[in-house]
Design an enzyme around this catalytic site. Structure first.
Site, mmCIF file in Angstrom:
data_model
loop_
_atom_site.group_PDB
_atom_site.id
_atom_site.type_symbol
_atom_site.label_atom_id
_atom_site.label_comp_id
_atom_site.label_asym_id
_atom_site.label_seq_id
_atom_site.Cartn_x
_atom_site.Cartn_y
_atom_site.Cartn_z
ATOM 1 N N ARG A 223 0.859 -1.188 0.000
ATOM 2 C CA ARG A 223 0.000 0.000 0.000
ATOM 3 C C ARG A 223 0.895 1.238 0.000
ATOM 4 O O ARG A 223 1.915 1.283 0.709
ATOM 5 C CB ARG A 223 -0.900 0.021 1.243
ATOM 6 C CG ARG A 223 -1.991 -1.033 1.247
ATOM 7 C CD ARG A 223 -3.054 -0.760 0.175
ATOM 8 N NE ARG A 223 -4.114 -1.757 0.158
ATOM 9 C CZ ARG A 223 -4.160 -2.816 -0.649
ATOM 10 N NH1 ARG A 223 -3.188 -3.033 -1.518
ATOM 11 N NH2 ARG A 223 -5.172 -3.646 -0.615
ATOM 12 N N HIS A 271 -1.118 -0.512 -9.973
ATOM 13 C CA HIS A 271 -1.627 -1.529 -9.036
ATOM 14 C C HIS A 271 -1.976 -2.839 -9.797
ATOM 15 O O HIS A 271 -3.112 -3.332 -9.723
ATOM 16 C CB HIS A 271 -2.866 -0.987 -8.301
ATOM 17 C CG HIS A 271 -3.145 -1.703 -7.006
ATOM 18 N ND1 HIS A 271 -3.512 -1.049 -5.866
ATOM 19 C CD2 HIS A 271 -3.115 -3.018 -6.682
ATOM 20 C CE1 HIS A 271 -3.706 -1.927 -4.897
ATOM 21 N NE2 HIS A 271 -3.454 -3.132 -5.362
#
Ligand code: OXD
Length: 308
Positions: A223, A271
């Site tokens: 993250r 991502h």
């Protein structure tokens, strides 16, 4: 008996179809169309609306349909049922391949050869020996451990750090505060696999990142907010950190105004390091539901410790 399904950030239908294939005897209700909350025994969710999971009195388990658990950690209250992580072998595979790709890119300095080729310039350079090239994975959850093992299998000096002691085959493991200092000072590439929670927000700050050896590289696949972005940019600009391959960001999609886009030594991907394929993930989820129905433990069970 029914499943509540909600893939809040993506499509739910492919998940419903895949689950129906593995569990034809169960009804699948896609949120918010739940005819009767009493029927719901399993919640298969990703970024479900806050508080909603408390509305199902007969819930037996919550099964998460992606790798991260930060959306679960954001809940102030959860029903008292097992929360089951998704550990999907194909996601582990893809994420470890992503890491290997960038580790080799940095180790072999492919960027330099690309620049040489653009100038039609032929010159070989020595590559650091793989077994001396230290790749440190911080975070030894299921994904971090898998990646550390893969790096070791591929001949790298694989190192791992976790808060408490862990042993991983063929990987040099460090733990605790002292272990963190040691691993940071001895990394050619640092791979962030720490989950985002209250204890890890901006965990990789200026002080820690500047302990990395000059010329080291960073890969972030967990993250974005585990990193202090400003600290990283400063260290990239000073050349202390040579490169960063970033797949996750504090805000996604990454804003067009982000300074990361301006840097040649930052490799941005959206991502994508590990994709979750409904057909593969639902097999794992369905097996856990079958286990519960047979009176067995699903795995791995998640224990929220450091809420966001
Ligand atoms: C994640 C995922 O958790 O993509 O980032 O599953």
């Amino acid at each position: 008996m029914a499943i509540l399904l909600n893939n809040q950030t993506g499509e739910s239908q492919p998940w419903a179809d895949a689950l129906a294939g593995y569990l034809p005897e169960l009804d699948i209700h896609v949120y918010p169309n739940i005819p009767n909350a009493d029927d719901i025994e399993y919640a298969v969710v990703w970024h479900h609306p806050h508080g909603d999971l408390l509305n199902y009195p007969n819930l037996k388990a919550i099964l998460v349909l992606g790798a991260g658990m930060d959306h679960i950690d954001q809940e102030s209250q959860l029903p008292n049922v097992p929360i089951v992580r998704l550990v999907d072998p194909s996601v582990n595979d893809e994420m470890s391949q992503y890491v290997l790709y960038w580790v080799m890119h940095f180790q072999r300095n492919y960027e330099r050869y690309r620049a040489q080729a653009a100038a039609k310039f032929w010159q070989r350079h020595m590559t650091p020996l793989s077994r001396q090239f230290r790749v440190s994975v911080v975070g030894a959850g299921p994904i971090g451990q898998f990646i550390s093992k893969r790096l070791a299998l591929n001949g790298f000096a694989s190192q791992s750090w976790s808060r408490s002691e862990r042993t991983i085959d063929n990987v040099e493991s460090f733990y605790g505060d002292q272990g963190l200092l040691t691993i940071l000072k001895s990394s050619d590439v640092l791979v962030n696999c720490l989950p985002l929670n209250r204890a890890t927000r901006h965990f990789l700050d200026h002080q820690k990142l500047s302990m990395l050896p000059k010329g080291s590289s960073l890969i972030n696949i967990s993250r974005g907010a585990v990193l202090d972005d400003r600290a990283l940019l400063n260290l990239l600009d000073s050349g202390h950190i040579a490169n960063a391959a970033l797949d996750t960001f504090t805000e996604e999609p990454l804003a067009k105004t982000s300074d990361y886009w301006q840097r040649d030594n930052v490799y941005i991907t959206p991502h994508m390091s590990g994709s979750t394929y409904p057909t593969l993930a639902c097999e794992v989820i369905a097996n856990n539901i079958k286990r519960i129905e047979n009176g067995e433990q699903p795995f791995p069970i998640y224990m929220p410790e450091n809420k966001l």
